[in-house]
Scaffold this active site. Sequence first.
Site, PDB file in Angstrom:
ATOM      1  N   PRO A  74       0.785  -1.243   0.000  1.00  0.00           N
ATOM      2  CA  PRO A  74       0.000   0.000   0.000  1.00  0.00           C
ATOM      3  C   PRO A  74       0.809   1.281   0.000  1.00  0.00           C
ATOM      4  CG  PRO A  74       0.024  -0.968   2.184  1.00  0.00           C
ATOM      5  CD  PRO A  74       0.739  -1.931   1.297  1.00  0.00           C
ATOM      6  N   MET A 114     -10.471   2.943  -5.724  1.00  0.00           N
ATOM      7  CA  MET A 114     -10.583   3.949  -6.788  1.00  0.00           C
ATOM      8  C   MET A 114     -11.978   4.575  -6.824  1.00  0.00           C
ATOM      9  SD  MET A 114      -8.498   1.774  -9.715  1.00  0.00           S
ATOM     10  CE  MET A 114      -9.331   0.238  -9.288  1.00  0.00           C
ATOM     11  N   LYS A 171      -1.195   4.863 -14.256  1.00  0.00           N
ATOM     12  CA  LYS A 171      -2.499   5.277 -14.758  1.00  0.00           C
ATOM     13  C   LYS A 171      -3.187   6.138 -13.710  1.00  0.00           C
ATOM     14  CE  LYS A 171      -3.148   0.928 -17.256  1.00  0.00           C
ATOM     15  NZ  LYS A 171      -1.891   0.335 -16.749  1.00  0.00           N
ATOM     16  N   ASP A 198       3.927   1.464 -11.404  1.00  0.00           N
ATOM     17  CA  ASP A 198       2.652   2.155 -11.516  1.00  0.00           C
ATOM     18  C   ASP A 198       2.629   3.465 -10.733  1.00  0.00           C
ATOM     19  OD1 ASP A 198       1.511   0.294 -13.178  1.00  0.00           O
ATOM     20  OD2 ASP A 198       0.544  -0.833 -11.583  1.00  0.00           O
ATOM     21  N   ALA A 245      -2.939   5.671   2.745  1.00  0.00           N
ATOM     22  CA  ALA A 245      -2.836   4.669   3.803  1.00  0.00           C
ATOM     23  C   ALA A 245      -1.407   4.170   3.986  1.00  0.00           C
ATOM     24  CB  ALA A 245      -3.753   3.492   3.488  1.00  0.00           C
ATOM     25  N   GLY A 274       1.206  -1.408  -7.370  1.00  0.00           N
ATOM     26  CA  GLY A 274       0.722  -1.032  -6.049  1.00  0.00           C
ATOM     27  C   GLY A 274      -0.211  -2.082  -5.482  1.00  0.00           C
ATOM     28  N   GLY A 275      -0.146  -2.293  -4.162  1.00  0.00           N
ATOM     29  CA  GLY A 275      -1.007  -3.283  -3.523  1.00  0.00           C
ATOM     30  C   GLY A 275      -0.644  -4.690  -3.938  1.00  0.00           C
ATOM     31  N   ASP A 276      -1.643  -5.445  -4.367  1.00  0.00           N
ATOM     32  CA  ASP A 276      -1.465  -6.827  -4.817  1.00  0.00           C
ATOM     33  C   ASP A 276      -1.774  -6.909  -6.307  1.00  0.00           C
ATOM     34  OD1 ASP A 276      -1.419  -9.908  -3.796  1.00  0.00           O
ATOM     35  OD2 ASP A 276      -2.879  -9.641  -5.409  1.00  0.00           O
TER      36      ASP A 276
END
Length: 351
Positions: A117, A275, A162, A140, A304, A193-195
Site C-alpha cells: 500500500p 478507486m 495510470k 505504476d 494509507a 501497487g497493492g497486490d
Amino acid sequence: MFDARATAALAAVVKEGSFERAAHALRLTQSAVSQRVRALETSLGQTLLTRGRPCVPTAAGQTLLRYLDRIRLLEEEARRALAGDEAGAEAELEATLASGDADALARGAVYLVGAGPGNPDLLTFRALRLMQRADVVLYDNLVSPAIVDLVRRDAERLYVGKKASNHALPQEDINKLLVRLAREGKTVLRLKGGDPFIFGRGGEEIEELAAAGIEFQVVPGITSAAGASCYAGIPLTHRDHAQSVTFVTGHRRGEEIELDWPRLTSPSETIVVYMGVAQAPRICAQLIAHGRAPDTPAAIVEKATLPDQRTLVGTLETLPGLLATSQVKPPALIIIGNVVRLAEKLGWRPS
C-alpha cells in the site's frame, strides 16, 4: 577469470558436503560482487556520462552480468539445499557449473510484484530481492517514490502509471512491452501497487506472457484494503459487526459503475471501494437507494500506511460532503459498514 574462480571455490565447498558453508561462501561472494559493481561504476560511470549515452555493457560489464546471473542461480540452489533437498541441490549445482552457455543463464523473465500500500516497510522479502535483481522496472502510479528508490540503482526505470483519464501507456502496450523486454533476455520487474491480482490487472498481463511463452512469476503484496484498514484501526471483519467483506472498484466502464447494488445492502457485510473518490456520491446514493441505511458508518483512508495518512469518518449520507470539504485526493479507499464504528477506539495512529 573472476567468475570462474568464485564459482570454483563455491563448488569445492559444496562438494565437501557442507551446505551451510556453501551458503556462507555465497554471501561472501555476493559481497565481492557488490564491491566489483561499485568499482566498475566508479571507473566507467563518468566516462560514459561524458559521452552522453546510457551505460552500454562493455566486455567487462557483460562478464559481470553473466556472473551475477550465475550467482542468482547458485543462491536458489543453496536455499534448496538448506531446506533439506541436498541431492537435488547438488545435481542442479553440477548442471549449472557444467553449463558454459551464458545466454541460458540469463533467460528473460517477468516478475509481477506487489509493492503493497505504499510503506516500504510492508514489502515482502521476495519483492525486495527481486527489486535488487531486475534489469528493468515498470512501475505504476500508486508505487510510492520511497519504494521505487529501493530498486537496483543501475536498473532502467519505466513509469507506466495510470490516473483517471490519464494513462502513461495503454494496458495493451504495457503487455506488449513486457513481452518484448523479456525476449531481449532481460529480467523484468513489473511493480504494482497493492497486490497484482486485486484490481491490479495482473491477470491481463500474465495472460499475454503465457501466450507468448515467457517465463513469469507472481509475487503477492499487501493489498491496499488490508493496509488501509489495519493502519486506520478498522477491522474488515469482526464477529460482532461484520461476517463478510467485499472488494469493489469505483472505476467506471463507460458512463456507469457496474456493481450489483442489491447484493451490497447487508448490514453484516463490509464494503471496501477501490478507486472510488470521484464516484463516491453516486456510490453512496445507490447503496441508500437499494436499501442500505443512510446512517451506515463510512470512512475514507487517504494515503494509507504513509506518514501523512488521513482517516475521515462519516456515514453513507454525510461522506460525499465530507470528501468535498476535506479535499481528499487519491490514493484513497472507502470502507463502508458497522466496523467503521471501531475506528475511534482501535485507531493506533494519529490521523
